[in-house]
Design an enzyme around this catalytic site. Structure first.
Site, PDB file in Angstrom:
ATOM      1  CG  ASP A   9      -2.095   1.109   1.190  1.00  0.00           C
ATOM      2  OD1 ASP A   9      -2.760   1.318  -0.028  1.00  0.00           O
ATOM      3  OD2 ASP A   9      -2.055   2.031   2.016  1.00  0.00           O
ATOM      4  CD  GLU A  54     -10.472  15.326  -1.049  1.00  0.00           C
ATOM      5  OE1 GLU A  54     -10.975  14.379  -1.387  1.00  0.00           O
ATOM      6  OE2 GLU A  54     -10.002  16.191  -1.973  1.00  0.00           O
ATOM      7  CG  HIS A 155      -6.779   5.493   4.631  1.00  0.00           C
ATOM      8  ND1 HIS A 155      -7.083   4.404   3.937  1.00  0.00           N
ATOM      9  CD2 HIS A 155      -7.734   6.202   4.915  1.00  0.00           C
ATOM     10  CE1 HIS A 155      -8.236   4.572   3.796  1.00  0.00           C
ATOM     11  NE2 HIS A 155      -8.765   5.312   4.165  1.00  0.00           N
ATOM     12  CG  ASP A 160      -4.661   1.323   5.034  1.00  0.00           C
ATOM     13  OD1 ASP A 160      -5.063   1.081   6.429  1.00  0.00           O
ATOM     14  OD2 ASP A 160      -4.920   1.997   4.387  1.00  0.00           O
TER      15      ASP A 160
END
Length: 236
Positions: A9, A54, A155, A160
């Site tokens: 990831d 974001e 995250h 992850d």
């Protein structure tokens, strides 16, 4: 022949590498013949550009935290040697592979694509085939397969990857007792009160002092910039 798989990831400065976005974290978990080896790969990377607000809201990694971290070119050879020849297991693989191809392409002019050196398995495609018409995000799959991901407040590439390793093995029907909840259920205490675990095939990799310090520094930076780290609030 042993089958080597890398659960992978990444976290990035934003969504689209064509818009100049870069990788800022890589987390990989190695499995050989469907067993965790503990030979993992994890690194934070200075992208030499600003992270979108974001994106910070998703992963919590700030510009200040990444200052002084290695550049991609500093870790590229080691990372490529680590993944080369393995089967990469990724949730929504086009996103991560797209960013990886962009990073290697910036560095190496003769770079072609990751899929020439590694097989790629997309667990999102697998999940959609297996559970059509249902939500198949990583969180949704954790709920479906009863995997404890309560420690996943934001995250993070390594976290992850650890969760995805569990999801992948559940989806493909093997080695199910991997997550923390199942490990705790498998533990027993001897007469002296010492924990005796019955899971013999798992290698437990503890965070180093340096990693713990980096984690705390990251939380301090989030607080300094006006955020409230959920990891820290969940401990109060």
């Amino acid at each position: 022949m042993a089958k080597r798989q890398i659960i992978l990831d990444t976290e990035t400065t934003g969504i689209d590498p064509r818009a100049g976005h870069r990788i800022i974290e890589i987390g990989c978990i190695e499995m050989v013949n469907r067993r965790l080896t503990g030979n993992n790969f994890h690194v934070y990377i200075d992208p030499q550009r600003e992270i979108e607000d974001e994106a910070i809201g998703v992963h919590g990694i700030t510009n200040e935290f990444l200052r002084g971290k290695p550049l991609f070119r500093d870790i590229a050879d080691e990372f490529f040697d680590y993944i080369r020849g393995a089967e990469l297991v990724i949730h929504n693989a086009p996103f991560d592979i797209g960013h990886m191809d962009n990073e290697f392409g910036i560095l190496w002019q003769d770079w072609t694509q990751t899929s020439e050196f590694c097989a790629v398995v997309d667990t999102l495609v697998m999940a959609r085939d297996k559970h059509p018409g249902q939500k198949n995000s990583l969180d949704a799959l954790c709920r479906r397969y009863e995997i404890d991901n309560s420690h996943r407040m934001l995250h993070g590439a390594l976290l992850d990857s650890e969760i995805l390793a569990d999801v992948y093995l559940r989806m493909t029907g093997g080695q199910v007792a991997m997550d923390l909840a199942h490990q705790l259920k498998a533990q027993q205490f001897d007469a002296s009160g010492t924990v005796q675990t019955q899971i013999r095939h798992l290698k437990v990799v503890q965070a180093t002092d340096t990693e713990l310090q980096e984690h705390q520094s990251r939380l301090d930076i989030i607080e300094k910039e006006g955020g409230t780290p959920l990891w820290r609030t969940s401990q109060h």
